[in-house]
Motif scaffolding. Sequence first.
Motif, PDB file in Angstrom:
ATOM      1  N   THR A   7       0.840  -1.192   0.000  1.00 34.26           N
ATOM      2  CA  THR A   7       0.000   0.000   0.000  1.00 34.26           C
ATOM      3  C   THR A   7       0.872   1.238   0.000  1.00 34.26           C
ATOM      4  O   THR A   7       1.965   1.241   0.563  1.00 34.26           O
ATOM      5  CB  THR A   7      -0.936   0.029   1.222  1.00 34.26           C
ATOM      6  N   TYR A   8       0.398   2.281  -0.663  1.00 32.42           N
ATOM      7  CA  TYR A   8       1.057   3.578  -0.600  1.00 32.42           C
ATOM      8  C   TYR A   8      -0.028   4.631  -0.455  1.00 32.42           C
ATOM      9  O   TYR A   8      -0.818   4.855  -1.378  1.00 32.42           O
ATOM     10  CB  TYR A   8       1.907   3.856  -1.840  1.00 32.42           C
ATOM     11  N   GLY A   9      -0.081   5.243   0.707  1.00 34.77           N
ATOM     12  CA  GLY A   9      -1.102   6.239   0.971  1.00 34.77           C
ATOM     13  C   GLY A   9      -1.046   6.665   2.422  1.00 34.77           C
ATOM     14  O   GLY A   9      -0.027   6.510   3.098  1.00 34.77           O
ATOM     15  N   SER A  10      -2.151   7.178   2.929  1.00 32.82           N
ATOM     16  CA  SER A  10      -2.221   7.695   4.284  1.00 32.82           C
ATOM     17  C   SER A  10      -2.575   6.573   5.268  1.00 32.82           C
ATOM     18  O   SER A  10      -2.612   5.397   4.920  1.00 32.82           O
ATOM     19  CB  SER A  10      -3.261   8.815   4.349  1.00 32.82           C
ATOM     20  N   ARG A  11      -2.862   6.977   6.508  1.00 25.82           N
ATOM     21  CA  ARG A  11      -3.199   6.003   7.546  1.00 25.82           C
ATOM     22  C   ARG A  11      -4.401   5.156   7.135  1.00 25.82           C
ATOM     23  O   ARG A  11      -4.467   3.956   7.423  1.00 25.82           O
ATOM     24  CB  ARG A  11      -3.507   6.746   8.863  1.00 25.82           C
ATOM     25  N   ARG A  80       9.511   4.483  -7.123  1.00 26.24           N
ATOM     26  CA  ARG A  80       9.708   4.141  -5.719  1.00 26.24           C
ATOM     27  C   ARG A  80       9.196   2.740  -5.408  1.00 26.24           C
ATOM     28  O   ARG A  80       9.822   1.969  -4.681  1.00 26.24           O
ATOM     29  CB  ARG A  80       8.983   5.154  -4.830  1.00 26.24           C
ATOM     30  N   GLN A  81       8.017   2.433  -5.959  1.00 21.20           N
ATOM     31  CA  GLN A  81       7.441   1.131  -5.666  1.00 21.20           C
ATOM     32  C   GLN A  81       8.284   0.012  -6.257  1.00 21.20           C
ATOM     33  O   GLN A  81       8.532  -0.999  -5.607  1.00 21.20           O
ATOM     34  CB  GLN A  81       6.002   1.064  -6.197  1.00 21.20           C
ATOM     35  N   PHE A  82       8.741   0.183  -7.500  1.00 16.78           N
ATOM     36  CA  PHE A  82       9.587  -0.847  -8.094  1.00 16.78           C
ATOM     37  C   PHE A  82      10.898  -0.967  -7.335  1.00 16.78           C
ATOM     38  O   PHE A  82      11.385  -2.070  -7.085  1.00 16.78           O
ATOM     39  CB  PHE A  82       9.863  -0.537  -9.566  1.00 16.78           C
ATOM     40  N   ASP A  83      11.493   0.147  -6.974  1.00 18.63           N
ATOM     41  CA  ASP A  83      12.731   0.109  -6.211  1.00 18.63           C
ATOM     42  C   ASP A  83      12.537  -0.635  -4.894  1.00 18.63           C
ATOM     43  O   ASP A  83      13.378  -1.443  -4.490  1.00 18.63           O
ATOM     44  CB  ASP A  83      13.231   1.531  -5.925  1.00 18.63           C
ATOM     45  N   ALA A  84      11.423  -0.347  -4.221  1.00 16.57           N
ATOM     46  CA  ALA A  84      11.159  -0.978  -2.931  1.00 16.57           C
ATOM     47  C   ALA A  84      10.948  -2.478  -3.082  1.00 16.57           C
ATOM     48  O   ALA A  84      11.517  -3.272  -2.332  1.00 16.57           O
ATOM     49  CB  ALA A  84       9.944  -0.341  -2.282  1.00 16.57           C
ATOM     50  N   VAL A  85      10.107  -2.870  -4.049  1.00 18.11           N
ATOM     51  CA  VAL A  85       9.800  -4.294  -4.189  1.00 18.11           C
ATOM     52  C   VAL A  85      11.003  -5.083  -4.685  1.00 18.11           C
ATOM     53  O   VAL A  85      11.278  -6.192  -4.209  1.00 18.11           O
ATOM     54  CB  VAL A  85       8.588  -4.487  -5.113  1.00 18.11           C
ATOM     55  N   THR A  86      11.763  -4.516  -5.635  1.00 17.26           N
ATOM     56  CA  THR A  86      12.939  -5.229  -6.120  1.00 17.26           C
ATOM     57  C   THR A  86      14.026  -5.277  -5.055  1.00 17.26           C
ATOM     58  O   THR A  86      14.875  -6.180  -5.077  1.00 17.26           O
ATOM     59  CB  THR A  86      13.491  -4.567  -7.393  1.00 17.26           C
ATOM     60  N   MET A 103      -2.591   4.429  -4.251  1.00 13.32           N
ATOM     61  CA  MET A 103      -2.649   5.283  -5.428  1.00 13.32           C
ATOM     62  C   MET A 103      -2.477   4.466  -6.701  1.00 13.32           C
ATOM     63  O   MET A 103      -1.595   3.616  -6.796  1.00 13.32           O
ATOM     64  CB  MET A 103      -1.571   6.357  -5.328  1.00 13.32           C
ATOM     65  N   MET A 104      -3.316   4.756  -7.690  1.00 11.53           N
ATOM     66  CA  MET A 104      -3.402   3.905  -8.872  1.00 11.53           C
ATOM     67  C   MET A 104      -2.072   3.736  -9.616  1.00 11.53           C
ATOM     68  O   MET A 104      -1.765   2.623 -10.063  1.00 11.53           O
ATOM     69  CB  MET A 104      -4.485   4.417  -9.817  1.00 11.53           C
ATOM     70  N   PRO A 105      -1.239   4.777  -9.805  1.00 13.25           N
ATOM     71  CA  PRO A 105       0.022   4.522 -10.508  1.00 13.25           C
ATOM     72  C   PRO A 105       0.918   3.550  -9.769  1.00 13.25           C
ATOM     73  O   PRO A 105       1.628   2.753 -10.386  1.00 13.25           O
ATOM     74  CB  PRO A 105       0.668   5.915 -10.595  1.00 13.25           C
ATOM     75  N   VAL A 106       0.876   3.592  -8.443  1.00 11.29           N
ATOM     76  CA  VAL A 106       1.676   2.663  -7.651  1.00 11.29           C
ATOM     77  C   VAL A 106       1.115   1.256  -7.773  1.00 11.29           C
ATOM     78  O   VAL A 106       1.852   0.286  -7.968  1.00 11.29           O
ATOM     79  CB  VAL A 106       1.722   3.109  -6.179  1.00 11.29           C
ATOM     80  N   VAL A 107      -0.217   1.114  -7.690  1.00 11.95           N
ATOM     81  CA  VAL A 107      -0.823  -0.211  -7.793  1.00 11.95           C
ATOM     82  C   VAL A 107      -0.568  -0.815  -9.169  1.00 11.95           C
ATOM     83  O   VAL A 107      -0.354  -2.025  -9.296  1.00 11.95           O
ATOM     84  CB  VAL A 107      -2.332  -0.133  -7.496  1.00 11.95           C
ATOM     85  N   ALA A 108      -0.559   0.008 -10.197  1.00 11.52           N
ATOM     86  CA  ALA A 108      -0.250  -0.505 -11.540  1.00 11.52           C
ATOM     87  C   ALA A 108       1.160  -1.082 -11.578  1.00 11.52           C
ATOM     88  O   ALA A 108       1.406  -2.118 -12.213  1.00 11.52           O
ATOM     89  CB  ALA A 108      -0.401   0.614 -12.573  1.00 11.52           C
ATOM     90  N   GLY A 109       2.082  -0.427 -10.903  1.00  9.20           N
ATOM     91  CA  GLY A 109       3.433  -0.965 -10.822  1.00  9.20           C
ATOM     92  C   GLY A 109       3.488  -2.281 -10.071  1.00  9.20           C
ATOM     93  O   GLY A 109       4.151  -3.232 -10.482  1.00  9.20           O
ATOM     94  N   VAL A 110       2.752  -2.362  -8.969  1.00  8.88           N
ATOM     95  CA  VAL A 110       2.714  -3.588  -8.179  1.00  8.88           C
ATOM     96  C   VAL A 110       2.113  -4.729  -8.981  1.00  8.88           C
ATOM     97  O   VAL A 110       2.575  -5.879  -8.914  1.00  8.88           O
ATOM     98  CB  VAL A 110       1.905  -3.358  -6.884  1.00  8.88           C
TER      99      VAL A 110
END
Length: 408
Positions: A7-11, A80-86, A103-110
């Motif tokens: 997940t990438y977002g708020s609380r 950021r998401q790809f860097d984190a997951v890889t 956020m949708m762009p991050v979820v698309a990467g995931v």
Amino acid sequence: MRVLLSTYGSRGDVEPMVALAVRLRELGAQVRVCAPPDEDFTRRLAEVGVPMVPIGQSVRAAGAPLSSDLSRHATELIARQFDAVTAVAAAAAGCDALVATGMMPVVAGVRSVAENLGIRYGYVTFHQLTLPSPHRPPLAYPGRPFPPDVDPIPGLDINALFVAALNTYRASIGLSPVDDVRDYVRDYVIGDRPWLATDPTLDPWQETPDFDVVQTGAWILPDARPLPADLAAFLKAGAPPVFVGFGSMPMHVSADVARVAIEAIRAQGRRVLVGRGWADLTLIDDRDDCFVVGEVNQQALFARVAAVVHHGGAGTTTTATRAGVPQVVIPQAADQPYWAGRVAALGIGAAHDGSIPSIESLSAALGTALSPETRTRATAVADTIRTDGATVAATLLFDALSRETVSA
């Protein structure tokens, strides 16, 4: 059985994943949660003993990542998401499933990561506005409203915004490019059986022919933490106060909101409890009818207040509804106007007109929320709110993975 939650977002995006992680672990799964490195999230996952993989930059420090230059921020978020997951490739490669939200762009990467690894993928949303439906317009991005006759399918606007960024990172892990992000989001990111982790009373889903939406109920973890002694003493010292707080919203509302809220609540003859939150709200004087709190057990607190004034996040709205306490929702962005409308429609509170309250406008809303009729209705609706959403979702995923293991 190993599951990665991302997940990438708020609380409000992180807390439900905490609940799912705990329930999956109770069933015997090994779970990790990818989340922004904010102190609030790190501490929360440590409290429940779930390993955390930090991703991207602090959400609190970043402010609103989808405000001015959406295309640039889309590139950054996916990177950021790809860097984190890889960076946790060994753990990710051994996972049996990946559940994503945010956020949708991050979820698309995931989603592309899951595709590359060949593991089960699931999409979850904590409000229905990201799901395609002919019954309402989609959730627009800030500064990019949809025209009145738009085809009501989320993703229409994100093609121009995110296709270059997404394809750059798909190429970096050996995947073919996406021609149309709209189709990719609809068919692969959301998929044909997404989870809607909301309560059916608060967020009733109308069936559509194209999607088999699984509404699990909201993902809530019971909170047994005691209230701080000084807060408990304040509550005991007088009549139930009105709570006002904007959670993990940075201060997009007026910097004067604390003064406005305190004066409006005092005008109703009520004591005031101010939630500091990410907006750093504070008191305006040293009178003993006001008290300020930081991070506390809202499940316990809301049951002891006269009303809750808040921003309309899904989590806060659900917690207040479960507590049977009247609400005033002052929506700031994204799905918050929707939740404000639901609170008003259910008769359990008032939806403030606009994001910047005045003493007069908030006083009027409080008049509705503090009426005996609203209190009675809030109490009645509280009894309908489900509490088993995280257990339902965890069982669905665990059983599906178990069947795949047996058939393999």
